[in-house]
Every structure is written in C-alpha cells, then in structure tokens.
Design a protein around this motif. Sequence first.
Motif, PDB file in Angstrom:
ATOM      1  N   SER A 117      40.928  53.419  31.853  1.00  0.00           N
ATOM      2  CA  SER A 117      40.505  52.219  32.578  1.00  0.00           C
ATOM      3  C   SER A 117      39.159  51.718  32.068  1.00  0.00           C
ATOM      4  O   SER A 117      38.934  50.520  31.975  1.00  0.00           O
ATOM      5  CB  SER A 117      40.430  52.514  34.079  1.00  0.00           C
ATOM      6  OG  SER A 117      39.228  53.202  34.373  1.00  0.00           O
TER       7      SER A 117
ATOM      8  N   ARG B  69      40.040  47.175  37.718  1.00  0.00           N
ATOM      9  CA  ARG B  69      40.697  45.916  38.078  1.00  0.00           C
ATOM     10  C   ARG B  69      41.892  45.610  37.171  1.00  0.00           C
ATOM     11  O   ARG B  69      42.868  45.009  37.588  1.00  0.00           O
ATOM     12  CB  ARG B  69      39.642  44.807  37.972  1.00  0.00           C
ATOM     13  CG  ARG B  69      40.018  43.484  38.530  1.00  0.00           C
ATOM     14  CD  ARG B  69      38.851  42.545  38.334  1.00  0.00           C
ATOM     15  NE  ARG B  69      37.637  43.080  38.965  1.00  0.00           N
ATOM     16  CZ  ARG B  69      37.333  42.869  40.233  1.00  0.00           C
ATOM     17  NH1 ARG B  69      38.123  42.138  40.973  1.00  0.00           N
ATOM     18  NH2 ARG B  69      36.223  43.363  40.751  1.00  0.00           N
ATOM     19  N   ASN B  70      41.789  46.043  35.921  1.00  0.00           N
ATOM     20  CA  ASN B  70      42.843  45.702  34.969  1.00  0.00           C
ATOM     21  C   ASN B  70      43.976  46.723  34.932  1.00  0.00           C
ATOM     22  O   ASN B  70      44.925  46.575  34.178  1.00  0.00           O
ATOM     23  CB  ASN B  70      42.254  45.554  33.558  1.00  0.00           C
ATOM     24  CG  ASN B  70      41.279  44.393  33.514  1.00  0.00           C
ATOM     25  OD1 ASN B  70      41.505  43.396  34.192  1.00  0.00           O
ATOM     26  ND2 ASN B  70      40.202  44.542  32.755  1.00  0.00           N
TER      27      ASN B  70
END
Lengths: 278, 460
Positions: B29, B36-37
């Motif tokens: 991440s 968030r992605n």
Amino acid sequence: MNTKSNTSAASDAFDNLKETVGVVTVDDPKMSARNVDVFYGEKQAIYDVSLDIANNEVIAMIGPSGCGKSTFLRCLNRMNDSIPTCRVTGEMSLDGEDLYGAGLDPVLLRARVGMVFQKPNPFAKSIYDNVAYGPRIHGLASNRAELDDIVISSLQKAGLHEEVQDRLDAPGTSLSGGQQQRLCIARTIAVSPEVILMDEPCSALDPIATARIEELIDELRENYAIAIVTHSMQQAARVSQRTAYFHLGKLVEVGSTNNIFTNPRHELTENYITGRFG
Amino acid sequence: MTTTNLVLLLLGLGLATFFYGRQKAYVVSKSHGGMRNMHSLPSQHGVMVAIWCALPALLLVLFWKLAEPAVISSMLNSVIPASVMDGGDKAIGLYKNDIANIIESGKASSNPEKQVVADRWVALSSISSWVLLAIVLAIAAIGAATALRKISPDTRARVMVERVVHWFLIICSSIAILTTVGILCSVLFESFRFFQQVSFVEFVTGTKWSPQTAIRVDQVGSSGSFGAIPLFTGTLLISAIAMVVAVPIGLLAAIYLAEYASDRMRAFAKPLLEILAGIPTVVYGFFAALTVAPAIREWGELIGLSPSSESALAAGVVMGIMIIPFVSSLSDDVITAVPQAMRDGSYALGATHSETIKKVVLPAALPGVVSGILLAASRAIGETMIVVMAAGLAANLTANPLEAVTTVTVQIVTLLTGDQEFDSAKTLAAFALGLMLFFTTLVLNIIALHVVRRYREQYD
Ligand SMILES: Nc1ncnc2c1ncn2[C@@H]1O[C@H](COP(=O)(O)OP(=O)(O)OP(=O)(O)O)[C@@H](O)[C@H]1O
Ligand SMILES: [Mg+2]
C-alpha cells in the motif's frame, strides 16, 4: 432598547428574573398553578411557576429544549407520579380543587385532564379498541351501539375516520406516524376530558397532517381548555390565544399570543422568538 | 506425526502467514500511494493469505484421514494368509481386529505370521503419514506463495474472505440441521422395524401397555401389548397439572415483579425464583415422592378418597413448581420491555394500574408470554425423573390425578435400561415412542409458532 444583547447580558437578565413578566392569571380559570417547584431527585427542573389555564382557550408553551415545558405539562395531570424521583411542591388546582390534595384521585383527574404525547403511542390493539379503551374503562357506553357512536365521532373529530373506516379491525400500530398521532388524539377525546394537554403533538408529522391537527385543535377549543407545547413558533402563533415562554425552568413571560410575538417585553423572550438563541 | 500435531502445525502456519501477508500488504500500500488506493484492508489480505495457506491443506488432511483406513486395509490383503482370505469377510474382519490389538499392545506377537502383518501395517501407516506431511506442506507453501503474489491494490481480498466466511457459516448451520435429520432418520428407521413386529394401528389405538416379549416361545404370558395411549394420556395428564400450577403462579409472579415490586425487591426475588430452575430434577423427584405424595395421600384419605401412594397429582404439582421460572422469568422480561410510553398513554386516559396491566401491558407482551409458556410446556413433556420417582411406572389409562400413571419418557427409559436384545420389539418400542413424542412436540411448536406469528403481525 438593546436588541443586540450578547449571551452574558442574557444570562444576567435570567439571573435577575424574579417574577414572570405579564399577567399569569385569568378570570375564572379552568386550571391554575401557583408557585410550583418540581424536582427530579436533587435537581430542580421548575422554579416557582404560576400560571392559569382558561376555559375555551389554547395556551401555547414555548421555550428552548430542556426548559421544563413537558415537566410542567405532566404536573397538570399528575403523569409525573410514575417517575419515582419526581417531587412537586406548590399549588395546582382544577376548578378550584387541589390536584395534589389528599382527597383527589389521580385516576379520576386524568379522566378529566387528558394528554397527547410527543411520540404517538397507540396500544397493541385494533384501531377501534384503541379508541374504545377509555370509554370502556370508564363505562361511558351502555351498549355496543353507543360505543360505536363514541368511537366513530371521536375518529371523525380527529380527522381520521375517512382514512380508517373500512379497517377499524386493523392494529393501531399499522397506521402511519401521522395517523397514529391522530388516533391518539381520537383516543383522548373519546373520554370527553375537560382539559387536553398536548406535548409537541405535531413534531413527528408532515405539514398536511399538522395542518389537520391544528384545525382540530381550533375546533376542540369550543368545548375544551387546551395547553400545547410546541417548538414551532408559527404553530404557536396559529393555534393559541395566549403564549407562555419558559426558560431554564422559569416562566419568563406570559401574554396574549399577539403581544408575545409582535411585542415581547422580556429580553429572553425576544431573543428566543427572533431566533437569536434556543 | 499425529493428526492433531499436523492440524496444529497448519493453524500455526496460517497464523504466521496472516501476519506476513498483512505486513506485505502494508508495504504494497505504501508503494501505491497509501491505503486509500487499496481495494481491501491489510488485515483482509492477511486473512486471504492464511486461508490460501491453511484451508486446502486442512481439507486434504481431512480427506486423507477419512480414506486412509480403507486404503491401508486393502493393501494389507496381500500379506494376509490365503487361509484367512478364503474364510470370507467375517474371518478377515476378525483377523484384522487381532492385528490391531497386537499393534495397540505394543508387544511382539507369539504368532510370527501375524507379526509380519502387524509390522506391515505399522510401516504402511508411517509411510502414509510422512507422505501426507510432505504433500500438505507443499500445498501450504504453494497456497501461501500464490496468495502473497496476489497482494495488490486491485485484489478483492475482502470479497474472497467474506465468501469463505459465508461458506463456513453455511457448513456450521448444515451440521446442526444434518444432525437433527440424522437423529430423526435413525429414530424413523428403528421405528419402522418396530412396526414390522407390532402393527401401527395397535400402537396408536391400543389402551394396554405391557411391553413383554417372550424369551422362549412357550413362555407363560409371552405376548406383550404395545398400546401407547395410556402413556400419552399419562404425559398429558401430568403436563396439564404442571401447567395448571406453573402458568398462573408464574404469570402472576412475573406481573408482581415487573409492575409492583420495588427495584430492590426485584433484584432480590428474581434470581431467587430462577434458582428453582437450577435445582436438579432428582431432588424434585424425591421431594415429590417423599413429601408431596404422602401428604396428598393423607389429605385424600381425610376427605374420604383413596389416592394411591404414587400419584399423577404429586408429580404434576412438583413439576409445575419446577417450571415456574420458565414462565415467570421470560414473562417478566417481556412485561418490563413494554414501553413506558404505552403505559403512559393508558394512565393519561384515566386507567388504573391494574386496568393498564390487564388491557394494555399484557396484550402487548403476549407473544413473549406465550413463548415462555411453551418453553415450560416442552420441559414438562420431556421431564422424566420426577415422574419416575413420584408417579410410578404403572401404565394406567385414567384421568384421575390421584392414581399412578406413567409417561412416554419414563417408559423409554425403562425400555432401554438393563440388558436388552437390540432387535426385540421391547427395545424398538422405545424408538417408536420417541418418534411419537417428537411429532407431538413438533405439532405443538408449529401451532404455537403460528399463533405467535399471527399475533406479531398484528401488533408490531
Ligand atoms: N425523568 C427525569 N428524571 C430526571 N430529570 C429529568 C426527567 N425528565 C426531565 N428531566 C430534566 O428536567 C428538565 C426539563 O425537562 P423537560 O422534559 O420538561 O424539558 P422540555 O422543555 O420538555 O424539553 P424538550 O423541548 O426537549 O421536550 C431537563 O433538564 C431534564 O433533564
Ligand atoms: Mg418535552
């Protein structure tokens, strides 16, 4: 006059408040309260309130949330009895009879002073039985036909009859919120009380249902004395003849609705109705 | 390596890969511009990796262990002496039992021929477990590696984990359902065997219960009779007496507790009442047999009746006392749960406290009260110990509560205790009784559920 009072000026005004502004008495009162204090345990919720309720009049009680409107209203038919910590001092009377006197039976009092609650609270019974409940326990009808009459005319007065006439056997809880509230009003007028206390009866209702109930209140005024708690200034202005403004447990100002809304005399009242706080 | 150790090892591996996978997802991440992605959270990726690692391996262990005995036993056939193999399945089975005993005892057998087979068996088992270990570890490693490679922002780890959880829950609930179905089937099957010996019509319409079966054909009084009606009337009589005692007392106690008692009284009395349900039934049983039954007998004689020393009344009354808490506790809860607003509505119309309870609170609480009563009824129908001790074993067909009666459950117990031939009508009768009892309570439950549901629909 200092209309732009800040909060500290307002709280000064509150601290200095010794007496209610305006005339709290009426000629020939239906109910009257004198120097009423109400405590919940140690906490005092109502301070020295005196107020009369006249026949054939609607009196509106307004004020910010938590100021004791419901508490005061519930004293008028001793609904506070069911709250163990609640203690009431001072004098209250109905037709001159002491409400908290030894001779008075709260059960009989409540048959004369009915109450409609903020949240509709129909019984787990059919629509018909909801309305027939009061007349049945007080033996107001000697036979089925009379009972039918009472139920139907109460439903008609509450403006609910048309909507429910073909399903009187359906449970009261199957109605919409607004219909339930009108059912509760029908239930209250079915026992023909002398005074009706309404605690924010329209807070859960849409404008159409509200308008209906306001119309109903206006009609009921011909036969009953009505006290209504409301958060809607417009509603108070529309339905009431007199208005009482409560603030933090004190009765700040009483007067004819017209005067209160066009020409409030106390700073706190003015602040409230012009929306400066609340 | 034992199966338990293997399973523990896999669970440990699962846990380790969970942490590793979660860690890796964090790292991934970071390199993709933050959480968030990512489609799924790091812990969900972790669970995904753990599932990939441990679940297929665990399933393999399960199937392997299920199949292993059969496979090994067929492989043994080649070393078993031909003389035994010619003796048919039964002889082979006995022979294999011998071998198993030798292995279990851990001592060398005096019979070298058998020792050979035993050694062979042990060798095969050990090969099997090593092979299993190797395969399982390989699968776990492949699974974990695959899943770890899959960790990426787009991987729908959450969806996958939720699907596995979903199936896991389905499996759990089907175990419960299958167990019920299994019990029902076995009872049905045994009952069917019973009804081959005794006619169904006799069973459900016969009024005489004396479950004797002949040991010798020429025995005196060899013909048993299996009419179940006295048992069911006995059950009905005792349960009815119990309900007559428990429902009014329980309901009124609940009303007192919920509506009139002060908080302190309630806090003190409610647990005390509930203790009644915790007393062992055998204690109730001797209370019924030694105290209540003689008292009933004495009183009965005083007013000129002649109750038997064991009576339905004694058992029913004591049983009623036992089930009071089932009625009172549940009713108290539902009565307390009726909203204050509804009571206020009633008071505001000038109703008294008792009118409010009778006409507003109780109707609103009825579904809960009914389910409390049902619970009590099913306890009463299933109760055995009190009846054995206080009501006797005599299968009288009577509606007189002062006589001895017996119930279905008591007879099931007496039929199955002691040494029994498993396929005699006497033993099989227990299954038939069980089946009838099952259907009786099922019908009761369905009726009651129906009533409650109709009521709920109306008033919720
Ligand atoms: N049952 C109770 N126990 C203790 N305190 C209470 C109880 N009911 C009300 N109070 C307190 O009494 C005060 C007045 O409450 P009351 O319900 O009369 O206000 P209200 O003017 O009706 O407010 P709202 O407009 O929000 O309904 C509040 O401070 C409240 O916290
Ligand atoms: Mg209120």
